[in-house]
Design a protein around this motif. Sequence first.
Motif, PDB file in Angstrom:
ATOM      1  N   PRO A  44     -28.627 -53.075  28.050  1.00 51.40           N
ATOM      2  CA  PRO A  44     -29.513 -52.531  27.014  1.00 51.40           C
ATOM      3  C   PRO A  44     -30.863 -53.252  27.013  1.00 51.40           C
ATOM      4  O   PRO A  44     -31.038 -54.246  27.711  1.00 51.40           O
ATOM      5  N   ALA A  45     -31.760 -52.729  26.204  1.00 48.91           N
ATOM      6  CA  ALA A  45     -33.111 -53.280  26.135  1.00 48.91           C
ATOM      7  C   ALA A  45     -33.108 -54.744  25.738  1.00 48.91           C
ATOM      8  O   ALA A  45     -32.531 -55.114  24.728  1.00 48.91           O
ATOM      9  N   MET A  46     -33.727 -55.565  26.554  1.00 44.19           N
ATOM     10  CA  MET A  46     -34.044 -56.937  26.144  1.00 44.19           C
ATOM     11  C   MET A  46     -35.461 -57.176  26.623  1.00 44.19           C
ATOM     12  O   MET A  46     -35.760 -57.055  27.805  1.00 44.19           O
ATOM     13  N   SER A  47     -36.356 -57.499  25.697  1.00 45.20           N
ATOM     14  CA  SER A  47     -37.779 -57.457  26.027  1.00 45.20           C
ATOM     15  C   SER A  47     -38.207 -58.654  26.851  1.00 45.20           C
ATOM     16  O   SER A  47     -37.638 -59.742  26.759  1.00 45.20           O
TER      17      SER A  47
ATOM     18  N   GLU B 107     -38.854 -53.791  24.666  1.00 46.31           N
ATOM     19  CA  GLU B 107     -40.105 -53.324  24.088  1.00 46.31           C
ATOM     20  C   GLU B 107     -41.298 -54.193  24.441  1.00 46.31           C
ATOM     21  O   GLU B 107     -42.368 -54.012  23.878  1.00 46.31           O
TER      22      GLU B 107
ATOM     23  N   GLN C 266     -38.490 -48.660  27.910  1.00 48.23           N
ATOM     24  CA  GLN C 266     -38.379 -48.475  26.456  1.00 48.23           C
ATOM     25  C   GLN C 266     -39.740 -48.187  25.834  1.00 48.23           C
ATOM     26  O   GLN C 266     -40.756 -48.776  26.168  1.00 48.23           O
TER      27      GLN C 266
ATOM     28  N   LYS D 208     -36.913 -46.039  21.106  1.00 50.76           N
ATOM     29  CA  LYS D 208     -36.132 -46.904  20.226  1.00 50.76           C
ATOM     30  C   LYS D 208     -36.393 -46.560  18.772  1.00 50.76           C
ATOM     31  O   LYS D 208     -37.526 -46.560  18.323  1.00 50.76           O
TER      32      LYS D 208
ATOM     33  N   GLN E 207     -32.085 -51.098  16.211  1.00 55.77           N
ATOM     34  CA  GLN E 207     -31.066 -51.844  16.938  1.00 55.77           C
ATOM     35  C   GLN E 207     -30.119 -52.497  15.942  1.00 55.77           C
ATOM     36  O   GLN E 207     -30.460 -52.691  14.777  1.00 55.77           O
TER      37      GLN E 207
ATOM     38  N   LYS F 131     -32.449 -44.630  21.092  1.00 58.66           N
ATOM     39  CA  LYS F 131     -31.577 -45.740  20.700  1.00 58.66           C
ATOM     40  C   LYS F 131     -31.589 -45.905  19.193  1.00 58.66           C
ATOM     41  O   LYS F 131     -32.650 -45.995  18.585  1.00 58.66           O
TER      42      LYS F 131
ATOM     43  N   ASP G 127     -26.148 -48.676  18.604  1.00 57.69           N
ATOM     44  CA  ASP G 127     -25.917 -50.116  18.600  1.00 57.69           C
ATOM     45  C   ASP G 127     -25.244 -50.486  17.287  1.00 57.69           C
ATOM     46  O   ASP G 127     -25.810 -50.263  16.223  1.00 57.69           O
TER      47      ASP G 127
ATOM     48  N   GLY H 130     -24.403 -56.050  17.251  1.00 53.62           N
ATOM     49  CA  GLY H 130     -25.359 -56.156  18.352  1.00 53.62           C
ATOM     50  C   GLY H 130     -26.213 -57.405  18.304  1.00 53.62           C
ATOM     51  O   GLY H 130     -26.475 -57.961  17.239  1.00 53.62           O
ATOM     52  N   GLY H 131     -26.658 -57.825  19.474  1.00 54.97           N
ATOM     53  CA  GLY H 131     -27.419 -59.060  19.606  1.00 54.97           C
ATOM     54  C   GLY H 131     -28.900 -58.870  19.380  1.00 54.97           C
ATOM     55  O   GLY H 131     -29.408 -57.760  19.238  1.00 54.97           O
TER      56      GLY H 131
ATOM     57  N   GLY I 234     -21.800 -56.007  20.542  1.00 53.34           N
ATOM     58  CA  GLY I 234     -20.682 -56.939  20.509  1.00 53.34           C
ATOM     59  C   GLY I 234     -19.614 -56.674  21.546  1.00 53.34           C
ATOM     60  O   GLY I 234     -18.486 -57.141  21.407  1.00 53.34           O
TER      61      GLY I 234
ATOM     62  N   ALA J  76     -25.457 -56.725  26.374  1.00 53.08           N
ATOM     63  CA  ALA J  76     -26.684 -57.527  26.323  1.00 53.08           C
ATOM     64  C   ALA J  76     -26.324 -58.994  26.159  1.00 53.08           C
ATOM     65  O   ALA J  76     -26.561 -59.805  27.049  1.00 53.08           O
ATOM     66  N   SER J  77     -25.693 -59.334  25.038  1.00 53.14           N
ATOM     67  CA  SER J  77     -25.306 -60.741  24.827  1.00 53.14           C
ATOM     68  C   SER J  77     -24.373 -61.202  25.942  1.00 53.14           C
ATOM     69  O   SER J  77     -24.524 -62.311  26.464  1.00 53.14           O
TER      70      SER J  77
ATOM     71  N   GLU K 117     -26.332 -62.067  28.906  1.00 55.72           N
ATOM     72  CA  GLU K 117     -26.987 -63.375  28.765  1.00 55.72           C
ATOM     73  C   GLU K 117     -25.994 -64.489  29.069  1.00 55.72           C
ATOM     74  O   GLU K 117     -26.310 -65.463  29.749  1.00 55.72           O
TER      75      GLU K 117
HETATM   76  C1  LIG Z   1     -32.576 -61.382  23.738  1.00 54.70           C
HETATM   77  C2  LIG Z   1     -32.445 -59.981  23.244  1.00 54.70           C
HETATM   78  C3  LIG Z   1     -33.578 -59.165  23.199  1.00 54.70           C
HETATM   79  C4  LIG Z   1     -33.491 -57.847  22.761  1.00 54.70           C
HETATM   80  N1  LIG Z   1     -34.613 -57.070  22.774  1.00 54.70           N
HETATM   81  C5  LIG Z   1     -34.507 -55.763  22.410  1.00 54.70           C
HETATM   82  C6  LIG Z   1     -35.621 -54.904  22.511  1.00 54.70           C
HETATM   83  O1  LIG Z   1     -36.703 -55.300  22.931  1.00 54.70           O
HETATM   84  N2  LIG Z   1     -35.471 -53.607  22.140  1.00 54.70           N
HETATM   85  C7  LIG Z   1     -34.261 -53.122  21.705  1.00 54.70           C
HETATM   86  O2  LIG Z   1     -34.168 -51.947  21.410  1.00 54.70           O
HETATM   87  N3  LIG Z   1     -33.186 -53.911  21.610  1.00 54.70           N
HETATM   88  C8  LIG Z   1     -33.273 -55.224  21.953  1.00 54.70           C
HETATM   89  N4  LIG Z   1     -32.157 -56.015  21.882  1.00 54.70           N
HETATM   90  C9  LIG Z   1     -30.877 -55.445  21.441  1.00 54.70           C
HETATM   91  C10 LIG Z   1     -30.061 -54.993  22.641  1.00 54.70           C
HETATM   92  O3  LIG Z   1     -30.755 -53.980  23.332  1.00 54.70           O
HETATM   93  C11 LIG Z   1     -28.717 -54.426  22.271  1.00 54.70           C
HETATM   94  O4  LIG Z   1     -28.891 -53.348  21.393  1.00 54.70           O
HETATM   95  C12 LIG Z   1     -27.753 -55.388  21.654  1.00 54.70           C
HETATM   96  O5  LIG Z   1     -28.021 -56.698  22.029  1.00 54.70           O
HETATM   97  C13 LIG Z   1     -26.365 -54.976  22.043  1.00 54.70           C
HETATM   98  O6  LIG Z   1     -25.401 -55.822  21.541  1.00 54.70           O
HETATM   99  P1  LIG Z   1     -24.716 -56.991  22.417  1.00 54.70           P
HETATM  100  O7  LIG Z   1     -25.760 -58.043  22.580  1.00 54.70           O
HETATM  101  O8  LIG Z   1     -23.621 -57.472  21.547  1.00 54.70           O
HETATM  102  O9  LIG Z   1     -24.282 -56.416  23.710  1.00 54.70           O
HETATM  103  C14 LIG Z   1     -32.235 -57.340  22.321  1.00 54.70           C
HETATM  104  C15 LIG Z   1     -31.106 -58.161  22.362  1.00 54.70           C
HETATM  105  C16 LIG Z   1     -31.183 -59.458  22.816  1.00 54.70           C
HETATM  106  C17 LIG Z   1     -29.939 -60.286  22.854  1.00 54.70           C
END
Ligand SMILES: Cc1cc2nc3c(=O)[nH]c(=O)nc-3n(C[C@H](O)[C@H](O)[C@H](O)COP(=O)(O)O)c2cc1C
Lengths: 510, 227
Positions: free
Chosen positions: A161-164, A191, A224, A246, A249, A315, A339, A343-344, A387, A408-409, A412
């Motif tokens: 998923p999106a992580m900026s 983003e 995104q 988006k 989240q 999203k 999400d 979610g993280g 999660g 996402a998490s 990481e």
């Molecule tokens: C470091 C980090 C940066 C994130 N940045 C964005 C973002 O820029 N745009 C967005 O829509 N979601 C963002 N998210 C949310 C994730 O896209 C995702 O929805 C969420 O982390 C999913 O849950 P999980 O971490 O338990 O897998 C971010 C999450 C993390 C952990």
Amino acid sequence: MAVVGAFCVSVMKNACINAQYPGKCATCVEVCPYQVYALDGDGQVSVQNFNACVGCRICAEFCPGNAIRINSAEPEYITRALWTFPTVEEIHHKALTGQYLLRGFGTMGPLPHFDSIVVVPSQISSPAPRDKYREECKTDVVIGEGRCDKPLHLKLPIVFPAMSFGALSREAKLALAICAAQMGIATNTGEGGLVPGENYMANGYADAERTDKKWEPGGYLVMQWSTGRWGVSVDYVRAGDAVEVKIGQGAKPGMGGHLLGKKVTEEIAAVRGVPPGSDALSPCRYYDAQTADDMKRMVAFLRDVTDYQVPILMKLGPSRPYADVKACAEAGVDAISIDGAAGGTGASPDIVTQGVGIPTIACIPPAVRALKDLGLHRKVKLIALGGLRGGLDAFKALAMGADAVGFASAAEIALGCRACMACHKGECVYGITSQNPRLRARLDPEEGATRLRNFIHATAEEIKILTMLSGHTSIHDLSEEDLRALDLNTAAITGLKLIGYEKRLPWWDN
Amino acid sequence: MLAVATALDVKDMDLRAASAAIKESTGSETLEIRNAAHLHGLCAGLKTGEYDIIGDAGDYLGVLNDGATIRVTGNVGQYVGDNMTRGLIVVEGSAAYGAGVYPYGGALVIRGNAGDFTATMNKGATIIVCGDVGDEIATYHLAGDVVVVGNAGVNFGNYMIRGALYIGGEFKSQGHNTRIEEITIEDVQKLRRYFEQFDVQADATRFRKLIAETAKPFYGKIVKRHE
Ligand SMILES: Cc1cc2nc3c(=O)[nH]c(=O)nc-3n(C[C@H](O)[C@H](O)[C@H](O)COP(=O)(O)O)c2cc1C
């Protein structure tokens, strides 16, 4: 009434002033409201009545040598109910600073989650199990099939998923892109704009000219489109293989992205167009869309600028999944990510991450129902986020009706993270959520990609094991029948059959 | 050589058909587009060409514009010039809500009035409104110039961070983190240049200028856990 004997009290002799100079300090003896400490005949402090300790830690606060440790022997939410040590500390923190808590990562604390669901294996009354070691299992998913010219053919039902860029380092972003190429799945810009190289690497190429196909089979990059519109231009929108709009989240639904000034280096500032060191706070809503009609028009012009080639995704945060998913589908998108509350995030107010939003397992059933009611289930793809930790969670989400899942998490963590929850500080010692060159040097994109690839591979194998032991040879054949809820609450909120009862609860149509 | 056809009627077209027709007809000359008011997101993401829209236009005109010159003889709907990066959009009439939001560059000139949230999150464009504007203009302004010849509503320049706002008339209230500054010779020269370039009738010397109080308005309001 506090539980007796619930705390272990220890005084470290090498730090205790009284232990070194008997008679010189008896602060703990004086301040303890329950006479846990006493002075013996020689003026030595002893813990004479630790059973009386209620865990208030007044002694620890007053001890000039910082020699006292209080550890709870029982969970504090039992022994101290509402007023646990973390709660008291949080109130003190606010009282001292006037500031609320902010942190990275997802929800920490009990939420209904996939753990109260079990997988139902196949025996004699259902199609026989399939042999994971000797038979094939279909795992590919297509996003946008028959809806746009260049659908995404994912080899596995998995996305990042999106992580900026900003929340994550350049190295972490590239590791995700390379892994996506190696596994034939999709990654997402997030983003914060495009990291140079992210797009061609996600497609499997080592160079911008796309002559050196280094990673097979090649994956996809989702661009995104968000409320801060950092680094967005028509070239950005066209640089990838799909566009994701988006709305929200899980970790902070109803709020925008939040990048603290500490992480806004010159490089990030240049991409985002904010001054270095200044917080980059995305708006919580679009300044260029106010109604569902506007969202439709937004999806339409995004299709137009991408020449009707690539899928458009949306999203959602976890709010009113049925109505929200319906609105997204009506806006004409090809896939919807939902999400859950678990979610993280890279940075979010603690109370929002902890207390806002519908848990992931309660988001999926209404989302599926919305798509079914529109006759679009399996046509408009549903991507479950929030999660998910591995193949078991992924399988459950797929069987509940999602077409794909996102990590996402967990990604990481696969890169080396140990979930310290301090992503917002920008000092990640693994170089994942840091912009500091010294820390970033510790993360090599290709090595990171290898770890990610191994994690995704193992997860995919887990999904296959579960799919096959429940009698299927394709993830597309999974259904709610492959799951049971372990308790009433889970059965009530998910509509899954309850173990023992073998039916859905009465208010779900059977 | 004969000039290519330069007029296009998009009356019965949907967005896809209209934008295909526009791409087909784009040549070295200005393309005239008629009956476009029902289309939203017209002339999106264009990099070259000159377009005259005769009459009114719908929402999201020239979104993601990256180099085209678009003129509208009538009024436009919401979000004209949304997320523009280069190019020029001139509206002879008025613009509704959210004109010129999220731009990185280029210029947007509105000869009539513009609605609320005009020029929000400007990251480097020049936005000129010859009439009045609504509330919350230039919210979270990050760079570039916004020039309002008429009056503005409440919260003018709310939480701006950089860049400059110029206003010829009155505003109901000044946004957070803004400061009124003396207009300098350089400012007057810059405004005159704009006025000449975009054919605006106004006296540059009577404009007032707003800039950001600090580039970090949110700084220090939030601290991190256990520090
Ligand atoms: C470091 C980090 C940066 C994130 N940045 C964005 C973002 O820029 N745009 C967005 O829509 N979601 C963002 N998210 C949310 C994730 O896209 C995702 O929805 C969420 O982390 C999913 O849950 P999980 O971490 O338990 O897998 C971010 C999450 C993390 C952990």
